[in-house]
Design a protein around this motif. Structure first.
Motif, PDB file in Angstrom:
ATOM      1  N   GLN A   1       4.069  19.920 -17.547  1.00 35.07           N
ATOM      2  CA  GLN A   1       4.391  19.441 -16.196  1.00 35.07           C
ATOM      3  C   GLN A   1       3.169  18.809 -15.552  1.00 35.07           C
ATOM      4  O   GLN A   1       3.257  17.757 -14.906  1.00 35.07           O
ATOM      5  CB  GLN A   1       4.890  20.590 -15.321  1.00 35.07           C
ATOM      6  CG  GLN A   1       6.265  21.081 -15.648  1.00 35.07           C
ATOM      7  CD  GLN A   1       6.635  22.294 -14.804  1.00 35.07           C
ATOM      8  OE1 GLN A   1       5.826  22.816 -14.055  1.00 35.07           O
ATOM      9  NE2 GLN A   1       7.867  22.742 -14.961  1.00 35.07           N
ATOM     10  N   LEU A   2       2.003  19.454 -15.714  1.00 39.72           N
ATOM     11  CA  LEU A   2       0.775  18.912 -15.133  1.00 39.72           C
ATOM     12  C   LEU A   2       0.409  17.574 -15.771  1.00 39.72           C
ATOM     13  O   LEU A   2      -0.021  16.642 -15.082  1.00 39.72           O
ATOM     14  CB  LEU A   2      -0.368  19.905 -15.297  1.00 39.72           C
ATOM     15  CG  LEU A   2      -0.258  21.175 -14.451  1.00 39.72           C
ATOM     16  CD1 LEU A   2      -1.349  22.162 -14.834  1.00 39.72           C
ATOM     17  CD2 LEU A   2      -0.333  20.836 -12.978  1.00 39.72           C
ATOM     18  N   ALA A   3       0.574  17.462 -17.081  1.00 40.92           N
ATOM     19  CA  ALA A   3       0.270  16.201 -17.760  1.00 40.92           C
ATOM     20  C   ALA A   3       1.206  15.099 -17.292  1.00 40.92           C
ATOM     21  O   ALA A   3       0.776  13.956 -17.060  1.00 40.92           O
ATOM     22  CB  ALA A   3       0.374  16.386 -19.268  1.00 40.92           C
ATOM     23  N   ALA A   4       2.486  15.429 -17.106  1.00 37.99           N
ATOM     24  CA  ALA A   4       3.445  14.431 -16.631  1.00 37.99           C
ATOM     25  C   ALA A   4       3.112  13.991 -15.209  1.00 37.99           C
ATOM     26  O   ALA A   4       3.160  12.798 -14.885  1.00 37.99           O
ATOM     27  CB  ALA A   4       4.863  14.990 -16.701  1.00 37.99           C
TER      28      ALA A   4
ATOM     29  N   ARG B   1       1.937  10.311 -13.996  1.00 37.21           N
ATOM     30  CA  ARG B   1       2.665   9.614 -12.937  1.00 37.21           C
ATOM     31  C   ARG B   1       1.702   9.137 -11.848  1.00 37.21           C
ATOM     32  O   ARG B   1       1.793   8.007 -11.365  1.00 37.21           O
ATOM     33  CB  ARG B   1       3.721  10.549 -12.333  1.00 37.21           C
ATOM     34  CG  ARG B   1       4.615   9.864 -11.313  1.00 37.21           C
ATOM     35  CD  ARG B   1       5.600  10.842 -10.686  1.00 37.21           C
ATOM     36  NE  ARG B   1       4.960  11.794  -9.799  1.00 37.21           N
ATOM     37  CZ  ARG B   1       4.608  11.528  -8.539  1.00 37.21           C
ATOM     38  NH1 ARG B   1       4.806  10.345  -8.032  1.00 37.21           N
ATOM     39  NH2 ARG B   1       4.035  12.458  -7.798  1.00 37.21           N
ATOM     40  N   LEU B   2       0.741   9.987 -11.489  1.00 37.39           N
ATOM     41  CA  LEU B   2      -0.179   9.640 -10.410  1.00 37.39           C
ATOM     42  C   LEU B   2      -1.224   8.602 -10.819  1.00 37.39           C
ATOM     43  O   LEU B   2      -1.660   7.797  -9.998  1.00 37.39           O
ATOM     44  CB  LEU B   2      -0.897  10.891  -9.906  1.00 37.39           C
ATOM     45  CG  LEU B   2      -0.002  11.886  -9.162  1.00 37.39           C
ATOM     46  CD1 LEU B   2      -0.782  13.161  -8.857  1.00 37.39           C
ATOM     47  CD2 LEU B   2       0.535  11.281  -7.889  1.00 37.39           C
ATOM     48  N   THR B   3      -1.630   8.618 -12.080  1.00 38.05           N
ATOM     49  CA  THR B   3      -2.653   7.671 -12.537  1.00 38.05           C
ATOM     50  C   THR B   3      -2.051   6.418 -13.144  1.00 38.05           C
ATOM     51  O   THR B   3      -2.778   5.554 -13.626  1.00 38.05           O
ATOM     52  CB  THR B   3      -3.595   8.334 -13.559  1.00 38.05           C
ATOM     53  OG1 THR B   3      -2.834   8.774 -14.672  1.00 38.05           O
ATOM     54  CG2 THR B   3      -4.350   9.481 -12.943  1.00 38.05           C
ATOM     55  N   GLY B   4      -0.740   6.324 -13.157  1.00 37.96           N
ATOM     56  CA  GLY B   4      -0.090   5.144 -13.724  1.00 37.96           C
ATOM     57  C   GLY B   4      -0.137   5.123 -15.226  1.00 37.96           C
ATOM     58  O   GLY B   4      -0.129   4.049 -15.829  1.00 37.96           O
TER      59      GLY B   4
END
Length: 69
Positions: free
Chosen positions: A55-58, A62-65
């Motif tokens: 979940q953290l990797a996803a 998502r936040l870093t594009g």
């Protein structure tokens, strides 16, 4: 604190109270030797930890594009 004291002896008593080490309040507090326990069910097993990392990797992707650094 000093302004409310009537004499030097009262000032000394106030300072002694202020700087005194904490008392043990009937086994409570820091010196009681009792450890705080977590409520049951708050531990992660290996599968839960892996799911959390995914979940953290996803979210990071998502936040870093989608860029990783």
């Amino acid at each position: 604190m000093d302004a409310g004291a009537e004499d030097d002896a009262e000032r000394d008593r106030n300072r002694a109270k202020l700087y005194a080490p904490p008392r043990s309040a009937g086994g409570r507090g820091r010196g009681s030797g009792r450890r705080l326990m977590r409520p049951p069910g708050t531990r992660l097993d290996a599968g839960g930890a892996q799911a959390l990392m995914a979940q953290l990797a996803a979210e990071d992707a998502r936040l870093t594009g989608g860029r990783t650094s």
